[in-house]
Write a protein that holds these residues in place. Structure first.
Motif, mmCIF file in Angstrom:
data_model
loop_
_atom_site.group_PDB
_atom_site.id
_atom_site.type_symbol
_atom_site.label_atom_id
_atom_site.label_comp_id
_atom_site.label_asym_id
_atom_site.label_seq_id
_atom_site.Cartn_x
_atom_site.Cartn_y
_atom_site.Cartn_z
ATOM 1 N N GLU A 219 24.258 41.288 42.261
ATOM 2 C CA GLU A 219 24.902 41.815 41.055
ATOM 3 C C GLU A 219 25.657 43.111 41.371
ATOM 4 O O GLU A 219 26.808 43.290 40.959
ATOM 5 N N SER A 222 28.779 42.597 43.541
ATOM 6 C CA SER A 222 29.857 41.827 42.910
ATOM 7 C C SER A 222 30.378 42.486 41.638
ATOM 8 O O SER A 222 31.178 41.891 40.930
ATOM 9 N N THR A 223 29.937 43.711 41.361
ATOM 10 C CA THR A 223 30.277 44.383 40.104
ATOM 11 C C THR A 223 31.037 45.676 40.364
ATOM 12 O O THR A 223 30.633 46.491 41.199
ATOM 13 N N LYS A 230 32.810 42.101 36.700
ATOM 14 C CA LYS A 230 32.751 41.467 38.009
ATOM 15 C C LYS A 230 34.033 41.719 38.808
ATOM 16 O O LYS A 230 35.108 41.941 38.242
ATOM 17 N N TYR A 234 34.251 37.317 42.971
ATOM 18 C CA TYR A 234 33.090 36.693 42.322
ATOM 19 C C TYR A 234 33.536 35.855 41.131
ATOM 20 O O TYR A 234 33.013 34.766 40.889
ATOM 21 N N SER A 298 36.050 39.974 34.370
ATOM 22 C CA SER A 298 36.198 40.638 35.664
ATOM 23 C C SER A 298 37.336 41.642 35.606
ATOM 24 O O SER A 298 38.258 41.533 34.787
#
Length: 399
Positions: A219, A222-223, A230, A234, A298
């Motif tokens: 997490e 990918s954040t 995101k 990802y 994202s």
């Protein structure tokens, strides 16, 4: 006597009761062995399930479902940090079965004596046991905070509190609600857990802590830390998986929304980069609060954002995009005492597996991007759907 002993040995060795054995101790022991074998099989299945996903929300739901089924409780929840820099453990939406309107008000600060005790000691506790242990060693000035946190847990009808510890670090706090009474506790009080139950719960909590730690690492990697959305890579991975599932199922539509903040450069140029960061964070928060847990947002790059709406058709996606556009237009952006007007342009593209089986994730996002450009060209602060006329257009205006 010798015959009975031989029968008992045979019964236990083969793990099944011998129909010729009338020794109650023998049959009882075999029942215990069979139950423990079953419990081990269940724990193995739980371990395999927890290792099968790194998607955080799905993992937490798997933990909760496993706890309610395995340990016969009506409800369960996990207090977790919302973000890597959060200063409290929050229940949020990480619960099942609790009769509450929202888990957002259930928070325990990281500096709480309760959190300090659980991280240091581990174990399994009822709220009453926690109260007794905390009040026994805490100085008078800290007891009120500890009592408030225990009362918070008791307000959930908590029967058991289990810290989730991995490598000496507290990943979260698992709480069990009311225990189902099936008459096997020898007439003991409601909420009774045997020592064997607690051993099983500790094993489960260890598995859960490892899985949550692994998922948290994914997490975090990918954040985007500024917007808490995101990263682009990802987003494409999940979009690809969802599109493949939709093609196999043949029914569920997926939509991609692409947003771009209008004239974003002026915020950095006129008010400084800190103002630009504030606008990015606020827009991201509005987007995130207007989509479902099953969707994904994202930060696509710079001031661009993408959203994947799962099981959603074009018309509904247009409504979602328009709602987000309007919320941003109406929001009072106030930076350093100054009010700044922010608007956003959007493009929407639909993936219909019955019609678009050959379309790749990149092609779908490109279609949304072309619709976004059309919104820019037509005056900004609007939403455009990617129909054939938009997809064929090549004109791309200044952002």
């Amino acid at each position: 006597m010798g015959t009975n002993n031989r029968l008992m040995f045979n019964d236990i060795s083969f793990g099944k009761p011998n129909p010729d054995c009338d020794n109650l101790a023998c049959k009882g022991y075999v029942d215990v062995c069979e139950k423990r074998i079953y419990d081990l099989q269940q724990l193995l299945e739980v371990a395999q399930m927890l290792c099968s996903t790194l998607e955080f929300k799905r993992l937490i739901q798997s933990v909760l479902d496993s706890c309610t089924a395995q340990f016969l409780v009506l409800s369960a929840g996990v207090f977790l940090r919302d973000t890597i820099d959060s200063d409290s453990f929050n229940l949020g939406g990480n619960y099942t079965g609790f009769d509450i309107e929202s888990g957002d008000k259930f928070k325990i600060h990281e500096d709480s004596p309760l959190i300090e005790f659980l991280e240091k000691n581990g174990g399994v506790y009822s709220p009453a046991e926690l109260r007794g242990k905390l009040m026994a060693f805490l100085p008078e000035r800290e007891r009120a905070d500890a009592e408030n946190d225990i009362c918070l847990l008791e307000s959930l009808s908590t029967s058991l509190v289990v810290p989730l510890i991995q490598s000496g670090h507290l990943e979260g706090v698992l709480v069990f609600g009311e225990k189902i009474d099936i008459g096997t506790d020898g007439g003991k009080s409601s909420g009774y857990y045997s020592e064997y139950d607690k051993e099983q719960i500790l094993v489960m909590s260890s598995l859960a802590a490892i899985a949550i730690n692994n998922a948290a690492l994914v997490e975090r990697s990918s954040t985007d830390m500024m917007t808490h959305l995101k990263f682009k890579f990802y987003f494409f991975n999940i979009l690809s998986d969802k599109m493949n599932l939709a093609v196999r199922g043949g029914e569920s539509k997926i939509c991609v929304l692409m947003f771009d903040i209008d004239f974003f450069k002026k915020f950095n140029d006129n008010y400084g980069h800190a103002c630009g960061d504030y606008v990015l964070q606020t827009v991201a928060s509005i987007i995130r609060s207007n989509i479902r847990d099953t969707d994904m947002a994202s930060r696509y790059g710079g001031e661009e954002f993408t959203v994947m709406l799962d099981r959603t058709g074009g018309e509904e996606a247009m409504n979602v995009a328009e709602r987000i556009r309007k919320k941003i237009e109406e929001y009072d952006f106030c930076y350093d005492g100054m009010n700044v007007r922010v608007t956003i342009s959007a493009g929407v593209a639909e993936f219909n597996p019955a019609r678009d089986g050959g379309i790749s994730p990149k092609m779908l996002v490109d279609s949304a991007d072309k619709a976004l450009y059309m919104s820019k060209r037509n005056g900004r602060n609007r939403v455009t759907f990617a129909d054939s006329s938009v997809i064929d257009a090549d004109s791309q205006p200044e952002r």
